[in-house]
Design a protein around this motif. Sequence first.
Motif, PDB file in Angstrom:
ATOM      1  N   ASP A 260       5.842 -48.061  -2.589  1.00 54.95           N
ATOM      2  CA  ASP A 260       5.380 -48.972  -1.644  1.00 54.95           C
ATOM      3  C   ASP A 260       5.999 -48.576  -0.258  1.00 54.95           C
ATOM      4  O   ASP A 260       5.136 -48.781   0.894  1.00 54.95           O
ATOM      5  CB  ASP A 260       5.857 -50.447  -1.858  1.00 54.95           C
ATOM      6  CG  ASP A 260       4.865 -50.892  -3.046  1.00 54.95           C
ATOM      7  OD1 ASP A 260       4.006 -50.423  -3.416  1.00 54.95           O
ATOM      8  OD2 ASP A 260       5.472 -52.096  -3.677  1.00 54.95           O
ATOM      9  N   GLY A 261       7.349 -48.057  -0.295  1.00 55.94           N
ATOM     10  CA  GLY A 261       7.936 -47.775   0.998  1.00 55.94           C
ATOM     11  C   GLY A 261       7.760 -46.142   1.465  1.00 55.94           C
ATOM     12  O   GLY A 261       8.265 -45.833   2.653  1.00 55.94           O
ATOM     13  N   ARG A 262       7.078 -45.432   0.717  1.00 56.72           N
ATOM     14  CA  ARG A 262       7.166 -43.847   1.105  1.00 56.72           C
ATOM     15  C   ARG A 262       6.278 -43.941   2.425  1.00 56.72           C
ATOM     16  O   ARG A 262       6.517 -42.869   3.278  1.00 56.72           O
ATOM     17  CB  ARG A 262       6.505 -43.270  -0.078  1.00 56.72           C
ATOM     18  CG  ARG A 262       4.956 -43.301  -0.289  1.00 56.72           C
ATOM     19  CD  ARG A 262       4.317 -42.474  -1.498  1.00 56.72           C
ATOM     20  NE  ARG A 262       3.056 -42.549  -1.482  1.00 56.72           N
ATOM     21  CZ  ARG A 262       2.456 -43.416  -2.175  1.00 56.72           C
ATOM     22  NH1 ARG A 262       3.098 -44.534  -2.617  1.00 56.72           N
ATOM     23  NH2 ARG A 262       1.274 -43.305  -2.532  1.00 56.72           N
ATOM     24  N   LEU A 266       9.798 -42.680   7.574  1.00 57.63           N
ATOM     25  CA  LEU A 266      10.083 -42.205   8.723  1.00 57.63           C
ATOM     26  C   LEU A 266      10.591 -43.491   9.839  1.00 57.63           C
ATOM     27  O   LEU A 266      11.323 -43.236  10.521  1.00 57.63           O
ATOM     28  CB  LEU A 266       9.155 -41.382   9.644  1.00 57.63           C
ATOM     29  CG  LEU A 266       8.569 -40.065   8.648  1.00 57.63           C
ATOM     30  CD1 LEU A 266       7.447 -39.206   9.371  1.00 57.63           C
ATOM     31  CD2 LEU A 266       9.870 -39.373   8.459  1.00 57.63           C
ATOM     32  N   ASP A 267       9.749 -44.399   9.709  1.00 56.56           N
ATOM     33  CA  ASP A 267      10.161 -45.566  10.952  1.00 56.56           C
ATOM     34  C   ASP A 267      10.989 -46.476  10.285  1.00 56.56           C
ATOM     35  O   ASP A 267      11.796 -47.132  11.015  1.00 56.56           O
ATOM     36  CB  ASP A 267       8.944 -46.224  11.354  1.00 56.56           C
ATOM     37  CG  ASP A 267       8.028 -44.974  12.236  1.00 56.56           C
ATOM     38  OD1 ASP A 267       8.639 -44.368  12.995  1.00 56.56           O
ATOM     39  OD2 ASP A 267       6.970 -44.919  12.039  1.00 56.56           O
ATOM     40  N   TRP A 270      14.817 -48.096   5.292  1.00 60.91           N
ATOM     41  CA  TRP A 270      15.117 -48.767   4.170  1.00 60.91           C
ATOM     42  C   TRP A 270      14.551 -49.424   3.227  1.00 60.91           C
ATOM     43  O   TRP A 270      14.799 -49.507   1.949  1.00 60.91           O
ATOM     44  CB  TRP A 270      15.930 -50.059   4.789  1.00 60.91           C
ATOM     45  CG  TRP A 270      15.187 -50.870   5.640  1.00 60.91           C
ATOM     46  CD1 TRP A 270      14.284 -51.932   5.111  1.00 60.91           C
ATOM     47  CD2 TRP A 270      14.641 -50.927   7.099  1.00 60.91           C
ATOM     48  NE1 TRP A 270      13.574 -52.570   5.938  1.00 60.91           N
ATOM     49  CE2 TRP A 270      13.707 -51.655   7.302  1.00 60.91           C
ATOM     50  CE3 TRP A 270      15.378 -49.939   8.161  1.00 60.91           C
ATOM     51  CZ2 TRP A 270      13.247 -51.966   8.467  1.00 60.91           C
ATOM     52  CZ3 TRP A 270      14.525 -50.030   9.250  1.00 60.91           C
ATOM     53  CH2 TRP A 270      13.601 -51.167   9.696  1.00 60.91           C
ATOM     54  N   VAL A 271      12.921 -49.484   3.355  1.00 61.16           N
ATOM     55  CA  VAL A 271      12.132 -49.942   2.330  1.00 61.16           C
ATOM     56  C   VAL A 271      12.183 -48.792   1.133  1.00 61.16           C
ATOM     57  O   VAL A 271      12.100 -49.520   0.050  1.00 61.16           O
ATOM     58  CB  VAL A 271      10.775 -50.155   3.080  1.00 61.16           C
ATOM     59  CG1 VAL A 271       9.916 -50.502   1.928  1.00 61.16           C
ATOM     60  CG2 VAL A 271      10.767 -50.873   4.162  1.00 61.16           C
ATOM     61  N   ALA A 272      12.104 -47.680   1.266  1.00 62.99           N
ATOM     62  CA  ALA A 272      12.163 -46.631   0.052  1.00 62.99           C
ATOM     63  C   ALA A 272      13.409 -46.168  -0.145  1.00 62.99           C
ATOM     64  O   ALA A 272      13.953 -45.950  -1.271  1.00 62.99           O
ATOM     65  CB  ALA A 272      11.281 -45.486   0.315  1.00 62.99           C
ATOM     66  N   THR A 273      14.532 -45.942   0.690  1.00 68.97           N
ATOM     67  CA  THR A 273      15.657 -45.614   0.583  1.00 68.97           C
ATOM     68  C   THR A 273      16.698 -46.363  -0.118  1.00 68.97           C
ATOM     69  O   THR A 273      17.260 -46.038  -1.100  1.00 68.97           O
ATOM     70  CB  THR A 273      16.461 -45.328   1.767  1.00 68.97           C
ATOM     71  OG1 THR A 273      15.760 -44.243   2.821  1.00 68.97           O
ATOM     72  CG2 THR A 273      17.822 -44.652   1.665  1.00 68.97           C
TER      73      THR A 273
END
Length: 304
Positions: A260-262, A266-267, A270-273
């Motif tokens: 979902d966060g990929r 870039l901006d 934290w959503v994917a990391t």
Amino acid sequence: MSISQGLRDWLLSEEPTSRRQAKFASWYNGWLTLRSNTLAMLGLFVLTFLILCAIFAPFLATHDPFAQDLGQRLLAPGEAGHFFGTDHLGRDIYSRLLYGARISIYIVLLVVMVAPLVGLIVGTVSGYAGGWIDIVLMRVTDIFLAFPRLILALAFVAALGAGIENAVLAISLTAWPPYARIARAETLTIRNSDYIHAIKLQGAGPFRIVTKHIWPLCISSLVIRVTLDMAGIILTAAGLGFLGLGAQPPSPEWGAMISDGRQYILDYWWVATIPGIAIFAISLAFNLLGDGMRDVLDPKEDNS
């Protein structure tokens, strides 16, 4: 002399007086070996911490992991009471991580209950029976080993359908061949030993010999392999979730959270990391603990 010191002396006695004392002494010596391994204890600590977080997720979570609030979407960590920020639907990432730990651990436990057992049965039967049975079972094992695990899991999930249960079944179907190989190798070294011949002379049949005398000697090798394989199981489950073939939305599965966060990487990193860090942490913990368990359980290692 204190009770704890007396118990320690009893466990460390060089001349155990009963079978029970010898068994407890073996476990205690194994624990001392594991405790002396700093990295293994670090892995055990991280793993215990994550399991406790999963168990007490309802009490530790600060928000409903499924609640959406588009007015607070993509908030940075620490904003508006969201420790790890929010995702593209305004859901709290911290709370979803806690509940996602339940899904990951649930998948690992189910696979661990299925794959090693299947591998143990196939490997010991193949090694003890020999002949055409050995040839057939090992060729089937070779077929499964010829394909990368994730690719084979994808094929099974595509045939069975998406979902956690089908993902567990697919991972189990791809994870058992290494256990079968290990169990067969152990069986081949055991089946012609003197004590197996003595058991045969006492009238024991193949079923009793395999289940009562060969299986117990294969367990330590399988436990080592299981602890080292758990990281791979988690990565495979996360890969299936990333591709949309594992836990289905809105389940907070870590691989699906990364998926979902990929598009925001870039901006809104934290959503994917952050889910990726969680997968890294539990995988590293299992690997560190697996190395420590190998030192404890592998009879070929010098634990002195």
